[in-house]
Write an enzyme that holds these catalytic residues in place. Structure first.
Site, PDB file in Angstrom:
ATOM      1  N   LYS A  22       6.622  52.674  21.021  1.00 39.77           N
ATOM      2  CA  LYS A  22       5.160  52.692  20.964  1.00 39.77           C
ATOM      3  C   LYS A  22       4.616  53.254  19.655  1.00 39.77           C
ATOM      4  O   LYS A  22       3.613  52.771  19.140  1.00 39.77           O
ATOM      5  CB  LYS A  22       4.589  53.511  22.126  1.00 39.77           C
ATOM      6  CG  LYS A  22       4.849  52.887  23.484  1.00 39.77           C
ATOM      7  CD  LYS A  22       4.212  53.713  24.585  1.00 39.77           C
ATOM      8  CE  LYS A  22       4.731  53.287  25.937  1.00 39.77           C
ATOM      9  NZ  LYS A  22       4.074  53.986  27.032  1.00 39.77           N
ATOM     10  N   ASP A  79      -2.505  53.400  27.920  1.00 39.25           N
ATOM     11  CA  ASP A  79      -1.834  54.467  28.672  1.00 39.25           C
ATOM     12  C   ASP A  79      -2.767  55.625  29.026  1.00 39.25           C
ATOM     13  O   ASP A  79      -2.673  56.199  30.111  1.00 39.25           O
ATOM     14  CB  ASP A  79      -0.657  55.035  27.874  1.00 39.25           C
ATOM     15  CG  ASP A  79       0.552  54.119  27.883  1.00 39.25           C
ATOM     16  OD1 ASP A  79       0.698  53.319  28.821  1.00 39.25           O
ATOM     17  OD2 ASP A  79       1.347  54.209  26.931  1.00 39.25           O
ATOM     18  N   SER A 108      12.159  47.926  34.218  1.00 37.56           N
ATOM     19  CA  SER A 108      10.696  47.845  34.127  1.00 37.56           C
ATOM     20  C   SER A 108      10.104  46.974  35.235  1.00 37.56           C
ATOM     21  O   SER A 108      10.570  45.857  35.493  1.00 37.56           O
ATOM     22  CB  SER A 108      10.288  47.274  32.775  1.00 37.56           C
ATOM     23  OG  SER A 108       8.886  47.061  32.761  1.00 37.56           O
ATOM     24  N   SER A 140       6.952  46.035  34.935  1.00 38.84           N
ATOM     25  CA  SER A 140       5.821  45.330  34.311  1.00 38.84           C
ATOM     26  C   SER A 140       5.857  43.828  34.574  1.00 38.84           C
ATOM     27  O   SER A 140       4.796  43.234  34.811  1.00 38.84           O
ATOM     28  CB  SER A 140       5.780  45.608  32.803  1.00 38.84           C
ATOM     29  OG  SER A 140       5.311  46.903  32.575  1.00 38.84           O
ATOM     30  N   GLY A 186       6.238  67.021  23.202  1.00 40.44           N
ATOM     31  CA  GLY A 186       6.738  66.600  21.886  1.00 40.44           C
ATOM     32  C   GLY A 186       7.291  65.185  21.886  1.00 40.44           C
ATOM     33  O   GLY A 186       7.573  64.617  20.833  1.00 40.44           O
ATOM     34  N   GLY A 187       7.451  64.574  23.060  1.00 47.31           N
ATOM     35  CA  GLY A 187       7.969  63.206  23.145  1.00 47.31           C
ATOM     36  C   GLY A 187       6.852  62.183  22.983  1.00 47.31           C
ATOM     37  O   GLY A 187       5.672  62.541  22.863  1.00 47.31           O
ATOM     38  N   THR A 220       7.057  49.487  25.257  1.00 48.96           N
ATOM     39  CA  THR A 220       7.314  50.749  25.948  1.00 48.96           C
ATOM     40  C   THR A 220       8.355  51.549  25.174  1.00 48.96           C
ATOM     41  O   THR A 220       8.628  51.255  24.007  1.00 48.96           O
ATOM     42  CB  THR A 220       7.645  50.485  27.440  1.00 48.96           C
ATOM     43  OG1 THR A 220       7.717  51.736  28.103  1.00 48.96           O
ATOM     44  CG2 THR A 220       8.936  49.700  27.642  1.00 48.96           C
TER      45      THR A 220
HETATM   46  P1  ATR Z   1       9.230  59.394  25.636  1.00 51.77           P
HETATM   47  O1  ATR Z   1       8.697  58.448  24.626  1.00 51.77           O
HETATM   48  O2  ATR Z   1       9.541  58.860  26.983  1.00 51.77           O
HETATM   49  O3  ATR Z   1       8.418  60.615  25.751  1.00 51.77           O
HETATM   50  P2  ATR Z   1      11.129  60.753  24.005  1.00 51.77           P
HETATM   51  O4  ATR Z   1      10.228  60.640  22.839  1.00 51.77           O
HETATM   52  O5  ATR Z   1      12.585  60.569  23.834  1.00 51.77           O
HETATM   53  O6  ATR Z   1      10.698  59.706  25.120  1.00 51.77           O
HETATM   54  O7  ATR Z   1      10.825  62.153  24.709  1.00 51.77           O
HETATM   55  C1  ATR Z   1      11.461  62.564  25.848  1.00 51.77           C
HETATM   56  C2  ATR Z   1      10.947  63.960  26.190  1.00 51.77           C
HETATM   57  O8  ATR Z   1      11.764  64.472  27.242  1.00 51.77           O
HETATM   58  C3  ATR Z   1      11.069  64.934  25.026  1.00 51.77           C
HETATM   59  O9  ATR Z   1      10.028  65.869  25.126  1.00 51.77           O
HETATM   60  C4  ATR Z   1      12.413  65.587  25.296  1.00 51.77           C
HETATM   61  O10 ATR Z   1      12.571  66.867  24.736  1.00 51.77           O
HETATM   62  P3  ATR Z   1      13.074  67.029  23.200  1.00 51.77           P
HETATM   63  O11 ATR Z   1      11.888  66.718  22.338  1.00 51.77           O
HETATM   64  O12 ATR Z   1      13.509  68.435  23.100  1.00 51.77           O
HETATM   65  O13 ATR Z   1      14.196  66.048  23.047  1.00 51.77           O
HETATM   66  C5  ATR Z   1      12.334  65.690  26.793  1.00 51.77           C
HETATM   67  N1  ATR Z   1      13.649  65.851  27.445  1.00 51.77           N
HETATM   68  C6  ATR Z   1      14.587  64.909  27.660  1.00 51.77           C
HETATM   69  N2  ATR Z   1      15.641  65.432  28.335  1.00 51.77           N
HETATM   70  C7  ATR Z   1      15.342  66.735  28.556  1.00 51.77           C
HETATM   71  C8  ATR Z   1      16.022  67.815  29.213  1.00 51.77           C
HETATM   72  N3  ATR Z   1      17.206  67.658  29.775  1.00 51.77           N
HETATM   73  N4  ATR Z   1      15.402  69.015  29.231  1.00 51.77           N
HETATM   74  C9  ATR Z   1      14.199  69.185  28.663  1.00 51.77           C
HETATM   75  N5  ATR Z   1      13.495  68.207  28.037  1.00 51.77           N
HETATM   76  C10 ATR Z   1      14.062  67.003  27.984  1.00 51.77           C
END
Ligand code: ATR
Length: 290
Positions: free
Chosen positions: A78, A114, A28, A30, A141-142, A74
Site C-alpha cells: 500500500k 481503509d 483474501s 476481497s 509502526g506497521g 493490500t
Molecule cells: P502491515 O502492513 O500489516 O501493518 P507490517 O508493516 O509488516 O504489516 O507491520 C506489521 C506490524 O505487526 C508491525 O508493527 C510489527 O512490528 P515491528 O514493526 O516491530 O516489526 C508488528 N508485529 C508483527 N509480529 C509481531 C510480534 N510477534 N510481536 C509484536 N509485534 C509484531
C-alpha cells in the site's frame, strides 16, 4: 513451430478486469466481496487475486493498466502504491498509502478507503462516541497501523497512544501526528502502561497469526476496555479471543473489509452500490451471520 512468447504474459484471464494485489494473497476475501457486487450490477467481468511481491509491484501496475479497470492493493504494497499512481487523492496522501486504484483515461488514480472503512466498522462495533476515547494502536509502526493512526488523527480524536515492537519505527509518525492531536509512544516492554492509559485498543499487528501463543498478560485488560482487531482471517482472531476471554467487547476486521470494499467499488463504478449483496456474500464466505 513454437509461437514466440508474448512480451509480457497475461497476468490475469481476459474476463478478469479487477483484482486484489498483495503478498500473501490466497486468504483474501476481497474477490468474494467484489464479485458479488459485480454480479449484482450485471457486469460481464470478474475480480481476481494476484500474488505480487514488493519488488515487482511497479512492473505489475504497468501491465495491469492496459487491461484492467482498477485494482485493490493490500499488504505489503500500500505504501509503495502511493508513488506508483499518476494521481493520488487527498485521502491517500493523508494516510500515506493507496489501497484502491482506478484506471481512468489511461491514468492511474489512487485513493484509500481503509480509514473510512475503519471508521464505519468502529461505529458498527461500538456505536457513537468511540472517537472521543483514548485510543491505543498496537503495531502503529506497521503499514496498517500507521494508516489507521493517520486517519484517526485527521478526524480529530483527542489522544492516540502508539505502540510498536520496534519503537524507532514510530519516530516520523509521532512527529507528524503531534501537530493534530496528543500523542504518546510506547515500546513493547511498556505495553502494560499503554493499556492502562487506553480505553479503545486497536490491534494492527499480526501477533499470534503464525500459531505462536499470545504472550500478553490478560491482567492488562479492564472491564471498560473495548478492542478492535484489524485482522479478519480467523474467527475469533487470537487477539479477539484473548480479549473476549476477559469479557471485553472485541470485534475483528471483517466489517472493516466490507466497508472499505464498498467504497472501493464506488471509486470504480459509482452508484448504485450493491452493498447488501456484497455483505451477504462476504459474511457467508467467512462463515458468519450478519
Ligand atoms: P502491515 O502492513 O500489516 O501493518 P507490517 O508493516 O509488516 O504489516 O507491520 C506489521 C506490524 O505487526 C508491525 O508493527 C510489527 O512490528 P515491528 O514493526 O516491530 O516489526 C508488528 N508485529 C508483527 N509480529 C509481531 C510480534 N510477534 N510481536 C509484536 N509485534 C509484531
Amino acid at each position: 513451430m513454437i509461437p514466440p512468447m508474448p512480451e509480457h504474459p497475461a497476468l490475469l484471464p481476459p474476463d478478469v478486469r479487477l483484482a486484489v494485489l498483495g503478498d500473501p494473497i490466497a486468504h483474501s476475501l476481497s474477490p468474494v466481496l467484489q464479485n458479488a457486487g459485480l454480479a449484482a450490477r450485471g457486469f460481464p467481468f470478474r475480480y481476481g487475486r494476484l500474488q505480487v511481491a514488493e519488488a515487482e509491484v511497479g512492473q505489475v501496475f504497468q501491465q495491469l493498466r492496459r487491461t484492467c479497470l482498477g485494482w485493490n492493493v493490500t499488504l505489503p504494497l500500500k505504501r509503495a502504491a502511493l508513488n506508483l499512481v499518476d494521481e493520488a487523492d487527498h485521502e491517500a496522501r493523508r494516510l500515506g498509502a493507496v489501497n484502491t486504484v482506478a484506471v481512468r483515461d489511461g491514468g492511474l488514480i489512487g485513493t484509500n478507503t481503509d480509514g473510512r472503512g475503519l471508521h464505519l466498522a468502529l461505529d458498527e462495533a461500538f456505536g457513537a462516541g468511540w472517537e472521543r476515547k483514548r485510543i491505543l494502536i498496537l503495531g502503529a509502526g506497521g503499514g496498517a497501523g500507521s494508516a489507521a493512526a493517520r486517519y484517526l488523527a485527521a478526524i480529530g480524536v483527542p489522544c492516540l497512544l502508539l505502540a510498536n515492537r520496534t519503537p524507532k519505527k514510530l519516530l516520523g509518525l509521532e512527529a507528524d501526528l503531534a501537530r493534530h492531536t496528543h500523542v504518546e509512544t510506547y515500546g513493547w516492554q511498556h505495553l502494560e502502561t499503554a493499556f492502562a492509559g487506553a480505553e479503545l485498543i486497536v490491534n494492527a499487528t499480526s501477533v499470534g497469526l503464525n500459531g505462536a501463543p499470545l504472550d500478553w498478560d490478560s491482567g492488562w485488560l479492564r472491564p471498560d476496555h473495548t478492542l478492535f482487531d484489524l485482522v479478519y482471517r480467523a474467527e475469533p482472531t487470537p487477539v479477539v479471543a484473548w480479549a473476549r476471554a476477559r469479557g471485553i467487547p472485541a470485534h475483528d476486521g471483517l466489517a472493516m473489509l466490507f466497508h472499505q470494499g464498498v467504497r472501493a467499488f464506488s471509486w470504480w463504478f459509482g452508484d448504485p452500490l450493491p452493498a447488501v449483496a456484497m455483505r451477504r456474500a462476504l459474511y457467508a464466505a467467512a462463515g458468519r451471520g450478519q
